[in-house]
Write a protein that holds these residues in place. Structure first.
Motif, PDB file in Angstrom:
ATOM      1  N   PHE A  46      44.603  38.694  46.013  1.00 27.87           N
ATOM      2  CA  PHE A  46      44.970  37.676  47.001  1.00 27.87           C
ATOM      3  C   PHE A  46      45.697  36.366  46.248  1.00 27.87           C
ATOM      4  N   ASP A  47      46.622  36.073  46.567  1.00 30.30           N
ATOM      5  CA  ASP A  47      47.230  34.684  46.222  1.00 30.30           C
ATOM      6  C   ASP A  47      46.178  33.791  46.779  1.00 30.30           C
ATOM      7  N   LEU A  48      46.019  32.554  46.546  1.00 25.73           N
ATOM      8  CA  LEU A  48      44.998  31.701  47.042  1.00 25.73           C
ATOM      9  C   LEU A  48      45.546  30.606  47.969  1.00 25.73           C
ATOM     10  N   ASP A  49      46.399  29.755  47.228  1.00 23.91           N
ATOM     11  CA  ASP A  49      47.307  28.397  48.424  1.00 23.91           C
ATOM     12  C   ASP A  49      47.952  29.367  49.323  1.00 23.91           C
ATOM     13  N   GLY A  50      47.744  29.042  50.574  1.00 16.22           N
ATOM     14  CA  GLY A  50      48.396  29.590  51.660  1.00 16.22           C
ATOM     15  C   GLY A  50      48.214  31.058  51.885  1.00 16.22           C
ATOM     16  N   VAL A  51      47.120  31.457  51.273  1.00 16.31           N
ATOM     17  CA  VAL A  51      46.695  33.097  51.877  1.00 16.31           C
ATOM     18  C   VAL A  51      45.140  32.786  52.059  1.00 16.31           C
ATOM     19  N   ILE A  52      44.468  32.517  51.159  1.00 10.07           N
ATOM     20  CA  ILE A  52      43.073  32.400  51.191  1.00 10.07           C
ATOM     21  C   ILE A  52      42.597  31.142  52.189  1.00 10.07           C
ATOM     22  N   CYS A  53      43.392  30.003  51.982  1.00 15.34           N
ATOM     23  CA  CYS A  53      43.241  29.079  52.433  1.00 15.34           C
ATOM     24  C   CYS A  53      44.219  27.928  52.510  1.00 15.34           C
ATOM     25  N   SER A  54      44.211  27.007  53.299  1.00 21.25           N
ATOM     26  CA  SER A  54      45.544  26.084  53.539  1.00 21.25           C
ATOM     27  C   SER A  54      45.802  24.818  52.577  1.00 21.25           C
ATOM     28  N   THR A  55      45.479  25.283  51.392  1.00 16.43           N
ATOM     29  CA  THR A  55      45.530  23.892  50.374  1.00 16.43           C
ATOM     30  C   THR A  55      46.987  23.802  50.088  1.00 16.43           C
ATOM     31  N   ILE A 150      41.398  37.497  42.930  1.00 13.59           N
ATOM     32  CA  ILE A 150      42.299  36.408  43.273  1.00 13.59           C
ATOM     33  C   ILE A 150      43.537  36.376  42.123  1.00 13.59           C
ATOM     34  N   GLY A 151      44.728  36.184  42.503  1.00  8.54           N
ATOM     35  CA  GLY A 151      46.077  36.234  41.542  1.00  8.54           C
ATOM     36  C   GLY A 151      46.640  34.955  41.961  1.00  8.54           C
ATOM     37  N   SER A 152      46.058  33.985  41.487  1.00  8.39           N
ATOM     38  CA  SER A 152      46.924  32.480  41.809  1.00  8.39           C
ATOM     39  C   SER A 152      47.570  31.836  40.569  1.00  8.39           C
ATOM     40  N   SER A 153      48.608  30.904  40.768  1.00  6.97           N
ATOM     41  CA  SER A 153      49.194  30.328  39.770  1.00  6.97           C
ATOM     42  C   SER A 153      48.411  29.004  39.613  1.00  6.97           C
ATOM     43  N   SER A 154      47.317  28.529  40.376  1.00  4.72           N
ATOM     44  CA  SER A 154      47.002  27.182  40.173  1.00  4.72           C
ATOM     45  C   SER A 154      45.552  27.168  39.390  1.00  4.72           C
ATOM     46  N   LYS A 155      45.861  26.107  38.452  1.00  2.00           N
ATOM     47  CA  LYS A 155      44.774  25.559  37.465  1.00  2.00           C
ATOM     48  C   LYS A 155      43.467  25.294  38.280  1.00  2.00           C
ATOM     49  N   ASN A 156      43.658  24.777  39.704  1.00  8.19           N
ATOM     50  CA  ASN A 156      42.600  24.259  40.587  1.00  8.19           C
ATOM     51  C   ASN A 156      41.818  25.462  41.213  1.00  8.19           C
ATOM     52  N   CYS A 203      46.902  49.142  43.647  1.00 10.42           N
ATOM     53  CA  CYS A 203      46.473  47.577  44.276  1.00 10.42           C
ATOM     54  C   CYS A 203      47.648  47.170  45.243  1.00 10.42           C
ATOM     55  N   ILE A 204      47.426  46.445  46.384  1.00 13.66           N
ATOM     56  CA  ILE A 204      48.367  45.473  46.731  1.00 13.66           C
ATOM     57  C   ILE A 204      48.272  44.279  46.592  1.00 13.66           C
ATOM     58  N   VAL A 205      49.303  43.251  46.801  1.00 18.03           N
ATOM     59  CA  VAL A 205      48.969  41.882  46.415  1.00 18.03           C
ATOM     60  C   VAL A 205      49.388  41.378  47.899  1.00 18.03           C
ATOM     61  N   VAL A 206      48.443  40.374  48.455  1.00 16.55           N
ATOM     62  CA  VAL A 206      49.184  39.480  49.369  1.00 16.55           C
ATOM     63  C   VAL A 206      49.486  38.228  49.031  1.00 16.55           C
ATOM     64  N   GLU A 207      50.703  37.847  49.563  1.00 17.48           N
ATOM     65  CA  GLU A 207      51.550  36.528  49.230  1.00 17.48           C
ATOM     66  C   GLU A 207      51.997  35.745  50.401  1.00 17.48           C
ATOM     67  N   ASP A 208      51.940  34.448  50.323  1.00 18.28           N
ATOM     68  CA  ASP A 208      52.732  33.627  51.216  1.00 18.28           C
ATOM     69  C   ASP A 208      54.085  32.951  50.772  1.00 18.28           C
ATOM     70  N   MET A 226      53.066  37.172  54.109  1.00 16.39           N
ATOM     71  CA  MET A 226      52.729  36.293  55.322  1.00 16.39           C
ATOM     72  C   MET A 226      53.182  35.103  55.338  1.00 16.39           C
ATOM     73  N   GLY A 227      52.807  34.268  56.153  1.00 20.97           N
ATOM     74  CA  GLY A 227      53.373  32.805  56.113  1.00 20.97           C
ATOM     75  C   GLY A 227      54.810  32.616  55.805  1.00 20.97           C
ATOM     76  N   ASP A 228      55.256  31.582  54.756  1.00 20.03           N
ATOM     77  CA  ASP A 228      56.634  31.289  54.590  1.00 20.03           C
ATOM     78  C   ASP A 228      57.302  32.492  54.381  1.00 20.03           C
ATOM     79  N   ALA A 229      56.655  33.521  53.368  1.00 25.31           N
ATOM     80  CA  ALA A 229      57.304  34.670  52.725  1.00 25.31           C
ATOM     81  C   ALA A 229      57.412  35.829  53.906  1.00 25.31           C
ATOM     82  N   ILE A 230      56.905  35.571  55.152  1.00 26.49           N
ATOM     83  CA  ILE A 230      56.756  36.721  55.992  1.00 26.49           C
ATOM     84  C   ILE A 230      57.784  37.871  56.290  1.00 26.49           C
ATOM     85  N   ASP A 231      59.081  37.134  56.217  1.00 30.07           N
ATOM     86  CA  ASP A 231      60.140  38.046  56.246  1.00 30.07           C
ATOM     87  C   ASP A 231      60.774  38.477  54.994  1.00 30.07           C
TER      88      ASP A 231
END
Ligand code: B16
Ligand code: MG
Length: 250
Positions: A46-55, A150-156, A203-208, A226-231
């Motif tokens: 899972f991506d984190l920001d925008g997938v698991i939570c709305s950060t 989790i597979g996130s670019s965020s250092k936070n 594996c599958i990746v879930v991304e926004d 999903m989200g911004d990348a849904i299409d």
């Protein structure tokens, strides 16, 4: 209360739990076989920001505050270009709209300022910021025996996971503290898969983010967008709701 700094390299492999497949929903989201040599699904990254939570919204507010200080135009459309890319690359995208040239030291100071604003917003988060459908879906997936990462670019990411009560939930966390190249490079997803001891086709990746969908495909993963990348046409599945994942794993 804001914690001082993200906790260094917290990438971890906690092992998997459970083996019972509790999901039995019919597959309603079609996928295109043949694009990637499919194997039995054993892991979800899972991506984190925008997938698991709305950060992602907090990123927007913090970058907007910085851009306004610098009199640089910034809006939600511009913000969508920052999804999934690193903090410094995000800053470069914002500065490209301005007229001034800055030194590396000045750029680092701008990025730190943005991060301070962002972390003050993150510090206000709590377990109530984890949406109920996300929590319920994650719980069902966990009991199905599929490994979750989790597979996130965020250092936070460690700080965010702590705020929403998921710091020990995932079998592995790969984030911006563990990688050299952020999305669309597949490094973070390849690291997550290796921490799960799985190959990308398992594996599958879930991304926004479009950059995240591209990273997944570059790494040989199937992607649920999903989200911004849904299409995004490079994705195998297009999720209207997070809970639609249960139809993929059924
Ligand atoms: P930070 P993700 C990404 O997280 C965000 O989408 C992106 O907007 C941000 O610039 C990047 O993390 C770095 O975040 O400043 O917290 O290290 O979507 O890959 O989970
Ligand atoms: Mg994201």
């Amino acid at each position: 209360v804001s914690r001082s700094q993200p906790g260094g390299s917290l990438c971890r492999d906690l092992g998997s739990e459970g083996a019972l497949n509790a999901c039995s929903n019919e597959l309603k989201v079609p996928y295109e076989e043949g694009r990637i040599n499919m194997k039995k699904l054993r892991g979800i990254i899972f991506d984190l920001d925008g997938v698991i939570c709305s950060t992602d919204e907090y990123h927007y507010l913090a970058w907007k505050a910085l851009a306004e200080c610098m009199a640089i135009p910034f809006d939600r459309e511009r913000n969508n270009l920052l999804r999934g890319v690193s903090r410094m690359e995000s800053l470069e995208i914002i500065l490209a709209r301005g007229t001034k040239v800055y030194t590396e030291e000045e750029k680092i100071a701008f990025a730190e300022k943005k991060n301070m604003i962002y972390r003050s917003l993150l510090a206000q988060m709590s377990t109530s910021d984890l949406a109920e459908d996300v929590r319920n879906t994650l719980d069902v997936l966990k009991t199905s025996g599929i490994k979750l990462a989790i597979g996130s670019s965020s250092k936070n990411a460690p700080f965010i996971l702590d705020r929403i009560g998921l710091s020990t939930f995932f079998d592995a966390v790969a984030d911006g503290n563990c990688i050299l190249r952020s999305k669309p490079d597949p490094e973070v997803f390849l690291l997550a898969a290796s921490l799960l001891k799985l190959d990308p086709p398992e594996c599958i990746v879930v991304e926004d983010a479009h950059a995240g969908v591209e990273a997944a495909v570059n790494g040989g993963f199937r992607c649920a967008a999903m989200g911004d990348a849904i299409d995004d046409e490079r994705a195998t599945w297009h999720l209207k709701r997070f809970a639609d994942l249960l139809q993929i794993v059924a």
